[in-house]
Scaffold this motif. Sequence first.
Motif, PDB file in Angstrom:
ATOM      1  N   GLY A 195      -2.675   7.596  -0.127  1.00 60.20           N
ATOM      2  CA  GLY A 195      -1.509   7.948   0.657  1.00 60.20           C
ATOM      3  C   GLY A 195      -1.523   7.316   2.026  1.00 60.20           C
ATOM      4  O   GLY A 195      -2.107   6.245   2.229  1.00 60.20           O
ATOM      5  N   CYS A 197      -1.744   7.908   6.408  1.00 55.80           N
ATOM      6  CA  CYS A 197      -2.033   8.671   7.607  1.00 55.80           C
ATOM      7  C   CYS A 197      -1.237   8.080   8.766  1.00 55.80           C
ATOM      8  O   CYS A 197      -1.122   6.858   8.892  1.00 55.80           O
ATOM      9  N   THR A 209       0.237  12.144   4.338  1.00 57.06           N
ATOM     10  CA  THR A 209       1.191  12.356   3.256  1.00 57.06           C
ATOM     11  C   THR A 209       0.777  11.498   2.078  1.00 57.06           C
ATOM     12  O   THR A 209       0.296  10.372   2.257  1.00 57.06           O
ATOM     13  N   ASP A 210       0.945  12.026   0.871  1.00 54.21           N
ATOM     14  CA  ASP A 210       0.559  11.245  -0.310  1.00 54.21           C
ATOM     15  C   ASP A 210       1.670  10.307  -0.763  1.00 54.21           C
ATOM     16  O   ASP A 210       1.485   9.532  -1.704  1.00 54.21           O
ATOM     17  N   MET A 211       2.842  10.366  -0.107  1.00 56.17           N
ATOM     18  CA  MET A 211       3.966   9.463  -0.370  1.00 56.17           C
ATOM     19  C   MET A 211       4.524   9.597  -1.786  1.00 56.17           C
ATOM     20  O   MET A 211       5.400   8.834  -2.186  1.00 56.17           O
ATOM     21  N   SER A 246      11.058   4.713   3.734  1.00 56.75           N
ATOM     22  CA  SER A 246      11.190   5.964   4.475  1.00 56.75           C
ATOM     23  C   SER A 246      12.207   5.763   5.585  1.00 56.75           C
ATOM     24  O   SER A 246      12.210   4.722   6.253  1.00 56.75           O
ATOM     25  N   THR A 251       7.754  10.407   7.053  1.00 56.40           N
ATOM     26  CA  THR A 251       7.585  11.791   6.596  1.00 56.40           C
ATOM     27  C   THR A 251       7.882  11.921   5.112  1.00 56.40           C
ATOM     28  O   THR A 251       7.115  12.525   4.345  1.00 56.40           O
ATOM     29  N   THR A 252       8.996  11.339   4.660  1.00 52.75           N
ATOM     30  CA  THR A 252       9.357  11.358   3.244  1.00 52.75           C
ATOM     31  C   THR A 252       9.619   9.932   2.772  1.00 52.75           C
ATOM     32  O   THR A 252      10.001   9.058   3.566  1.00 52.75           O
TER      33      THR A 252
END
Length: 746
Positions: A195, A197, A209-211, A246, A251-252
């Motif tokens: 993911g 950092c 986040t692991d994306m 993203s 974040t997402t």
Amino acid sequence: MIGIGLLVAAATAASGSSSFWTPVGPFGGPMFRVAVDPTNPAVLYTASVYGSGIFISSDGGASWRRAAASLRDVDFYELEVDREGTVWARVNAPEGAGRLLRVPGGGSIWEYVPIVGEAIAEGLALDPGNAATLYVTGNGATQTEQGLFRSTDHGSTWRSILRNCASAGDVSNLPQVVAIDPTDSPVLYASSSKGLCKTTDAGGSWAFTDMGIPAGRGNGGGHWAIDPHDPRIVYAAITDWGFARSTDAGTTWVHQSPLTPGNGYSASYLQQIVLDSASPSTLYATGEWAGYRSEDGGDTWTQLDQLPCSAPSWLVALPGMAGGLAGAGSGGLCRSFDGGATWSEVEAGLRTVGVTHLAVDPVDPFIVYAGSYGRSSLQRTTDGGTTWSAFGASASGEAAVAVVDPSQPGTAYSWSSVMGSGLFRSGDYGMTWTRVLTNGCLTDDSTPGALAVHPTNPAVLIAGGTGEELCRSTDGGASWTRSSIALSHEIYYRTIVFDASQPQDVYAGGLYAQEDSVFKSTDGGSTWFGLAVNSSVWAVDAIATDPFTPGVVLLSGYIPVVPTYINSLLRSTDAGATWVDASAGLPVLFGELSQPRAIAADPNEPGTYYALVPTALDQAGVYRSTDGGLSWELLNRDGLHHTWVLELAISPADPRRLYVSADGFLPSGGGGGIFSIDLPVTEPVPAFGPGAAVAALLLVASRLAGARQQRERWACGGAGGRPGDGRLAGSPGGCRGREPRPRSWR
């Protein structure tokens, strides 16, 4: 007396020549990375795949010169330029993989920069606003050598700012790639196999986040691009997963189509995302064999019809230029000004192309053919190297074999995998090529073979590839017959030679054999028999015959000696019946003779031979023998230092001109391509007396008149000129067009 002195001086100048080796191209070759100076968009840097170092361009890539010329045996993984013009590179060096290299000012001084202990650099990022600050992801045997490191003093000292991206102690999740927000340098993204950092305070704290990357995907971390106009938009090319975007600063994430598995694209080879410098919503994606463009921020994509530089390794956007791109790949360097729709080569000055085969036209010393690796595998010059034309430039391939018919100017043969595997013939100096059908006698595979043309009868050809037989044609290649040789193994034929003084005798030799590998025919190639050569030569590199003395043969090859082998240069004066050692004066490397790879007889000087020794040491280069090949001396090596030489050719029309080819891929680092040298002319001129001035004047006048007549024949298509409309290649004006420059015709 003054007049006589001037005439003698003129005669000396006419008979003398340059005594150093000059690179004449072709230029280019595989390049791994290309980078732009952030403060001067006209300055570009590129790094070669193997050994030839870093090159710099000050005109946007139109021409190049070598920087950091002393770099050798270095593979480049990454290349960046900071705001002070210092080049930073992540390399594989002789001292160890993953070393960090610094070249201040892009010049010739370079140094390795240690990180922490024996840490291996796996990722590199430079602060866009502060040249003193840079980041490296490292991996080593201890925890102190693993993670993300930052330096704020140009690499002098380092501090660890991130060990594991997800959970403490998870060695499999070390950060591998780092990207910096171009508008806010404390914002960093560090990716790993699991993911992403992110930090907003230069590494003080991190969020993970692991994306949405599935388990088992994402190995290698991928590549990142941040929109400089809206840094909330971040793009990712994730190894073994595909393209993601993203719009909220990481974040997402949304996994985008069509650059995903199952859509005609192998996501495991997606390697880069590039933003157009003048239109950030225009993106470019590269993979192993494909290029894509999106004009809507990645929502939809179109595949580029033309790949940059064959298989692209790296792209950069040319600053301030919509659709401007520079690309580095296995075919060299190229530029596009229309968003990747079309590309043009920009390789002037790049000396990394490996020329493996070399041939010179029998009449025109300035027409040279070069067989090499990569996209432009067969190239030709008609002006001694000032300009080159490539054939089969649309595809990558193995080295092409260029062989020129000695009795028919303008006729050449190429055994190539570039224009479509097989044997090809050109009758117009390489302008067009036609496949020579071999009727199943030869295998049209991707391995180039050996070919010989009869010295006086162009209808007779002998060819050999990889197998147990040689093939012969008596109608210029229209039909072929097998000439079987009783072998218990396959042989890769390296050389086939007609005896220059008695063409009914033909010699053939090859590599990768397990017993005698020298063969002879006494009936022009119809039948063959094995030739016993001393202690059983297993593999042959070169064979040469004497054009003045029948029965004199030189042979270079390997002889097995348990538990290894020895190299050998042998000489026969009875057409191969008996042999003696002929290696006196040749270099010895690690206790063994460095055997010549190529041998050529001087067509003008009886008993004079040239031999090419391909070693990276100071003894490498061209050796000359003036006693029929019994003893040798090294020619001037100026210009060939640190160059791995491969092939040798003499111009039949101008025997004082020698050409050698070099491999730009090998770790010698001296550059590849073709080099030429003009040897001194040894015609005697009276040093004094009443006839001195007359002799000198006649010599100068005859040389100038001969050169002028030859130029006129070339330009107007007369005797000795080129076929066609009498117009020089590349010359729009026919007889009034640009003429060749016979530099060594004195």
